[in-house]
Design a protein around this motif. Sequence first.
Motif, short mmCIF file in Angstrom:
data_model
loop_
_atom_site.label_atom_id
_atom_site.label_comp_id
_atom_site.label_asym_id
_atom_site.label_seq_id
_atom_site.Cartn_x
_atom_site.Cartn_y
_atom_site.Cartn_z
N UNK A 1 0.87 -1.19 0.00
CA UNK A 1 0.00 0.00 0.00
C UNK A 1 0.90 1.24 0.00
N UNK A 2 0.60 2.18 -0.89
CA UNK A 2 1.35 3.43 -0.96
C UNK A 2 0.51 4.51 -0.30
N UNK A 3 1.00 5.06 0.81
CA UNK A 3 0.24 6.09 1.51
C UNK A 3 0.94 7.43 1.40
N UNK A 4 0.16 8.49 1.36
CA UNK A 4 0.65 9.87 1.32
C UNK A 4 0.28 10.47 2.67
N UNK A 5 1.27 10.84 3.46
CA UNK A 5 0.99 11.20 4.85
C UNK A 5 1.68 12.51 5.24
N UNK A 6 0.98 13.33 6.00
CA UNK A 6 1.56 14.52 6.59
C UNK A 6 1.72 14.30 8.09
N UNK A 7 2.87 14.69 8.63
CA UNK A 7 3.17 14.42 10.03
C UNK A 7 3.77 15.67 10.67
N UNK A 8 3.28 16.06 11.83
CA UNK A 8 3.83 17.21 12.54
C UNK A 8 5.24 16.90 13.03
N UNK A 9 6.16 17.86 12.81
CA UNK A 9 7.53 17.72 13.29
C UNK A 9 7.94 19.04 13.93
N UNK A 10 9.02 19.01 14.68
CA UNK A 10 9.54 20.23 15.29
C UNK A 10 10.15 21.11 14.21
N UNK A 11 10.05 22.43 14.37
CA UNK A 11 10.57 23.37 13.39
C UNK A 11 12.08 23.21 13.24
N UNK A 12 12.54 23.45 12.02
CA UNK A 12 13.98 23.46 11.80
C UNK A 12 14.48 22.44 10.81
N UNK A 13 13.77 21.32 10.62
CA UNK A 13 14.18 20.34 9.63
C UNK A 13 14.89 19.12 10.21
N UNK A 14 15.58 19.26 11.36
CA UNK A 14 16.30 18.14 11.95
C UNK A 14 15.39 17.02 12.39
N UNK A 15 14.26 17.38 12.97
CA UNK A 15 13.31 16.38 13.45
C UNK A 15 12.72 15.59 12.28
N UNK A 16 12.51 16.26 11.17
CA UNK A 16 11.98 15.61 9.98
C UNK A 16 12.95 14.52 9.50
N UNK A 17 14.24 14.84 9.48
CA UNK A 17 15.24 13.88 9.05
C UNK A 17 15.29 12.68 10.00
N UNK A 18 15.18 12.96 11.29
CA UNK A 18 15.16 11.88 12.28
C UNK A 18 13.95 10.97 12.07
N UNK A 19 12.81 11.57 11.73
CA UNK A 19 11.60 10.78 11.48
C UNK A 19 11.80 9.85 10.29
N UNK A 20 12.33 10.39 9.20
CA UNK A 20 12.55 9.59 7.99
C UNK A 20 13.51 8.43 8.29
N UNK A 21 14.58 8.73 9.00
CA UNK A 21 15.57 7.69 9.33
C UNK A 21 14.97 6.63 10.25
N UNK A 22 14.13 7.06 11.19
CA UNK A 22 13.50 6.11 12.11
C UNK A 22 12.57 5.16 11.36
N UNK A 23 11.80 5.68 10.42
CA UNK A 23 10.89 4.84 9.63
C UNK A 23 11.67 3.86 8.76
N UNK A 24 12.78 4.36 8.18
CA UNK A 24 13.60 3.48 7.35
C UNK A 24 14.20 2.34 8.16
N UNK A 25 14.58 2.61 9.41
CA UNK A 25 15.13 1.57 10.28
C UNK A 25 14.08 0.51 10.60
N UNK A 26 12.79 0.91 10.53
CA UNK A 26 11.71 -0.05 10.77
C UNK A 26 11.26 -0.70 9.46
#
Length: 505
Positions: free
Chosen positions: A367-392
């Motif tokens: 299933x291909x999902x298109x999702x918006x997710x709240x992250x902390x301002x600045x961009x670093x948190x977004x990168x951490x989120x992407x990396x965390x999902x990839x690790x899973x």
Amino acid sequence: MPQSYIKKILKARVYDVAIESPVDPMPLLSKRLGNDILLKREDLQPVFSFKLRGAYNKMISLSEEERSKGVVAASAGNHAQGLALSALKLGVKATIVMPRTTPQIKVDAVRARGGKVVLHGDTYDEASTFAKKLVEEKGMVYVHPYDDPEVIAGQGTVGMEILRQVTGPLDVVFVPVGGGGLAAGVAAYIKYVRPEVKVIAVEPEDAASLKLAMDKGRRATLPEVGIFADGVAVAQIGKETFRVLRKTIDGVLTASTDEICAAIKDIFDDTRSIAEPAGALSLAGLKKYVEQNDCSGQTLLAIDSGANTNFDRLRYIAERTEIGEKREAILSVTIPERPGSFKKFCGALGRRNITEFNYRFGDDSDAQIFVGISVAAGGGDRQELVEALQKMDYPVADFTDNEMAKLHIRHMVGGHRPAAVKSELLYRFEFPERPGALMNFLTKLGNRWNISLFHYRNHGAAYGRVLVGLQADKEARNEIEVFLDKLSYSYHEETDNPAYQLFLS
């Protein structure tokens, strides 16, 4: 030399029609950025823009013979309103050539002030060419929106007021730039009176004619001009304004559309007023300056240059604001196509708030999902989120900076029901919106029926709205609705809705 403008600015006749606009503090943004942020409120002028100053100062300088011929100008709207009101005040006929892309609110405002409106072309430059043609044909006096010494001097009174109103520390003044009239006048005055104060010009990324000229050391024409910030949508910086600006400004910054939208929200949060995109441009530049220079404890002032925007544009602005503030990540994620996958994915996000969820059944495997997710301002948190999902082991594509994805794909995810989904029942839900509400909804829905379509967008309202397709035939309707009644969520079946039948079924 720019010093020649000081006397002109001091003598400028603007207060017959303009007000001395206030400088307002921005306490919320100041606390967030760790600097004292001030806002010069030119949006409070009688025409909701600073342009009134330069237009009237030029008009009052004309001879009686020149005024009798009538005046003509090309404008995206704010100069037009200023000129129309000035002409009305002085009893002069005014013709305004406006691009066809000008917001209707500005067109109506010019007509309401007695100006004759001629719509021509799609950009300011096309309108300007046509206006100059009218000068040749009818002998009217052309009043340039920015590239005229009297207009520049009128706009320069904004800088004079800033220094009169801010008598304490003042480190940097941020000025929006289109043709450069406001920036030239403000920079000429401030750098002469208080040379230690930096003046930074701010342009949209897609209309950065001053930056282009500064980089080349000469004026040049942009091949294309973005029109989101229509008040500064100019392909080439003015000749006279560039002569002044290259000697007076301390730098040029550009801002993206998303950053401008975020600045509009910042102004609303602190003042409860709504700036037009060009009006919030300098604040977007101020925020970028703070980020790039890691400065704190400084006094920074942005000029809110106008508030003339169509109300319906607010839908787009609101949609892009969180991305502009870097508080929302837009991701495409691949999850297994089986009951319970949505719930497991939401659990992997932890306490993060889901702002959007789009999905349409494709095949039996993924299933291909298109999702918006709240992250902390600045961009670093977004990168951490992407990396965390990839690790899973979730394949992830980050679309946060993908313009097409943000403008179009997010609204087109899905399409008609694939052949693999033999039958489908569609339900629309409402539930109290709070952190974790979507996860709670999925938990209660359980794994009994496979979800074949899912759309959710957090609009900041009291109730969340979800559209869900369940892979089930009509014979299961009663069983489903008995189950849904137990959820205590308001719901409506939409299977027979003609919009669904035409585009999704």
